[in-house]
Design an enzyme around this catalytic site. Structure first.
Site, short mmCIF file in Angstrom:
data_model
loop_
_atom_site.label_atom_id
_atom_site.label_comp_id
_atom_site.label_asym_id
_atom_site.label_seq_id
_atom_site.Cartn_x
_atom_site.Cartn_y
_atom_site.Cartn_z
CG ASP A 152 110.83 32.89 33.77
OD1 ASP A 152 109.56 32.78 33.54
OD2 ASP A 152 111.13 34.12 33.59
CG ASP A 157 114.74 35.84 34.85
OD1 ASP A 157 113.66 35.93 34.87
OD2 ASP A 157 114.99 37.37 33.85
CG ASP A 203 111.10 32.64 37.78
OD1 ASP A 203 110.22 32.72 36.95
OD2 ASP A 203 112.33 33.65 37.22
#
Length: 582
Positions: A252, A458, A462
């Protein structure tokens, strides 16, 4: 006078017990990490309480009372003096200091703490006096959760262990069969019952499945403990075993490769609109959000001393933005996808947005939705955000490439912003404008192509991708949902720990295979020698004990593993109280 072998029986028992004692001593060392973590829990805390029995007319004052940590409650005010270990998870309400969190996060440098900052129980306060508001106690503290995760990982069986268990289940009856054949063979060929019994006993003594059973769990216990000392928490043994085979790491972007603390760098108003109005209305919408972009907008509004109106009926638009009613009008703030879906015209701001995106900025559009009388959505303005790339991110990506691992970046940001970050980090494959569900689809697509995928993220968005990946790796600086979904949690937001997590997995699996090799080798060599009469029970007992001790000793070599990420700092087996002066 026939030989009665009294000394042989005593020697076998002595050697077996000696081997068990050495094995127990070695296995105790595998749980050093758990003991070190448990040692971080202070027994007492200094809590502020109202003084009882104050004279009439006088207001009671607060005094410090030292209480067992079990009696501290959420909301209590706890005082931490210089050099003391913090007893609870809390938020600083008064005081400034530096806090040594190395025994929890692996970060060797003390971290500055002031009013509003969170602190973790088990960390050491340095030079300042701090007053905390308790946020979590007992089993809910970060330290307690870490201990539970390490214990569950050490107790869990890896897939390779289940295979070894099946082999061991067949191993015992096979050895009993070999012992019976040895007994019968020597009786038939020589008629010597004494030798036949001795050689059959030698087969039983040397063919101990203990080494097979110890090879995997001891390596997992030592590997997870070593990882925990460096801020890498492995939730289950399966994640530890799978991580060694990872061929692709999907990152990410926001909060993982970038700092996750964007700042507002530009505000552009559409024709007929005022810049201050754009910022004021955007801030009203963002008051309902906890997104990093929301904090950036609110900080900018406060800096310009703007009066921010209230927002009602706020609704999140997953992967797009949010909408709410402000001053009687329905407003939406979000991505370019939201702009297109609402059919609003970017007009003269299109060129500004394109230029900002080429510079790596994230652009959000402020849109007024049509009223009940119909019409088109109207663009009010745009806001551009900048988010600095983490200093360690480029090194993290380079280390993965050096290990032969492909990297991919997934982000919901526009293509221009994503391309700028990917170019800076050396990531060739990136996907922009990706919705949370689409991230999981990209991970599935990579897996379908034959890759073993680790997803690093995080945020809440996600979580689907973390669950879809072969191995989910979450940053502890993110949300609890991400950490619960992932198999591995990094206790500090350093992307270099991703390569370290994969490295400790590779070392652990290599140690397991080496231990299994020696365990099988002892049996493959020892059983035929015993059956052929070339080993007496005493030598067989010594060899059996040595096999178990050598397998556990092989696993203990993992304790020497160190994270390559700078700032990694091992947990001390006997942590000392120490104060670090900034």
């Amino acid at each position: 006078m026939p030989h009665l072998y009294f000394e042989a029986s005593a020697a076998v028992i002595t050697l077996v017990l000696l081997g068990k004692w050495l094995e127990a001593c070695a296995k105790r060392q595998t749980t050093d990490a758990i003991r070190a973590l448990n040692a971080l829990r202070p027994a007492t805390a200094r809590v502020l309480r109202r003084e009882e029995g104050a004279p009439k007319g006088e207001e009671s004052r607060e005094i410090e009372v030292e209480l067992p940590v079990e009696r501290v409650r959420v909301g209590d005010h706890v005082v931490v003096r210089p050099g003391e270990r913090i007893a609870v998870d809390g938020r600083v309400t008064a005081g400034r200091s530096h806090v040594d969190e190395s025994l929890i996060t692996g970060e060797s440098m003390p971290v500055a703490k002031a009013a509003g900052d969170r602190v973790t129980g088990g960390a050491i306060n340095a030079e300042g006096l701090l007053t905390l508001t308790t946020l979590a106690v007992g089993a809910e503290t970060t330290l307690a959760r870490i201990i539970r995760m390490v214990e569950s990982a050490q107790a869990a069986k890896a897939p390779i262990q289940r295979m070894v268990d099946r082999v061991s289940a067949m191993f015992v009856p096979v050895v009993l069969g070999v012992a019976l054949v040895t007994l019968a063979g020597w009786v038939v060929t020589t008629g010597d019952w004494e030798r036949a019994v001795l050689d059959a006993v030698a087969v039983l003594v040397i063919a101990c499945p203990c080494a097979l059973g110890l090879a995997t769990p001891t390596a997992i216990m030592v590997g997870t403990g070593a990882a925990a000392r460096h801020g890498i928490l492995i939730k289950d043994a399966q994640a530890l075993e799978l991580a060694h085979a990872v061929t692709t790491v999907a990152f990410d972007k926001t909060g993982t490769l970038t700092e996750g603390r964007p700042s507002l760098v530009a505000v552009h108003a559409a024709t007929g609109q005022a810049r201050d109005a754009v910022l004021r209305l955007a801030a009203a919408l963002q008051r309902t959000s906890d997104h990093p972009l929301a904090h950036a907008v609110l900080d900018a509004a406060r800096a310009e001393d703007l009066a921010v109106p209230e927002a009602r009926d706020a609704t999140a638009l997953p992967g797009r933005g949010l909408e709410a009613t402000v001053e009687g009008q329905v407003l939406a703030l979000g991505s370019g996808r939201l702009l297109r879906e609402m059919g609003a015209d970017a007009g003269t701001l299109a060129a500004d947005a394109e230029r900002l995106q080429r510079d790596g900025r994230t652009v959000s559009w402020l849109i007024r939705k049509p009223g009940r009388d119909g019409g088109r959505a109207e663009l009010i303005g745009l806001l551009a955000f900048g988010d600095a790339v983490k200093a360690a991110a480029r090194e993290a990506v380079a280390r993965l490439h050096a290990l032969g691992i492909k990297t991919v970046m997934l982000t919901g940001d526009n293509r221009g912003s994503a391309e700028a970050v990917a170019r800076e980090l050396g990531i060739a494959d990136f996907r922009a404008d990706v919705l949370p569900a689409d991230k999981a689809a990209v991970v599935q697509e990579l897996r379908a192509g034959g890759a073993v995928v680790a997803m690093v993220g995080d945020g809440i968005n996600d979580a689907p991708a973390l669950a879809a990946a072969d191995v989910g790796i979450a940053m502890s600086t993110g949300t609890d949902v991400a950490m619960e979904t992932a198999g591995i949690t990094l206790m500090r937001g350093d992307p270099r720990l991703v390569a370290d997590a994969l490295d400790v997995s590779r070392r652990t699996v290599a140690t397991i295979k080496r231990g299994l090799f020696w365990a099988f080798a002892y049996n493959v060599v020892g059983i035929p020698l015993a059956a052929l009469g070339l080993l007496n029970p005493v030598i067989a007992g010594a060899a059996m004990a040595l096999s178990s001790v050598s397998v556990v000793g092989n696993a203990l070599l993992l304790r020497r593993w160190h994270a390559s990420a700078q700032g990694g700092n091992a947990v001390q087996t006997k942590p000392a109280l120490r104060a670090t002066t900034a």
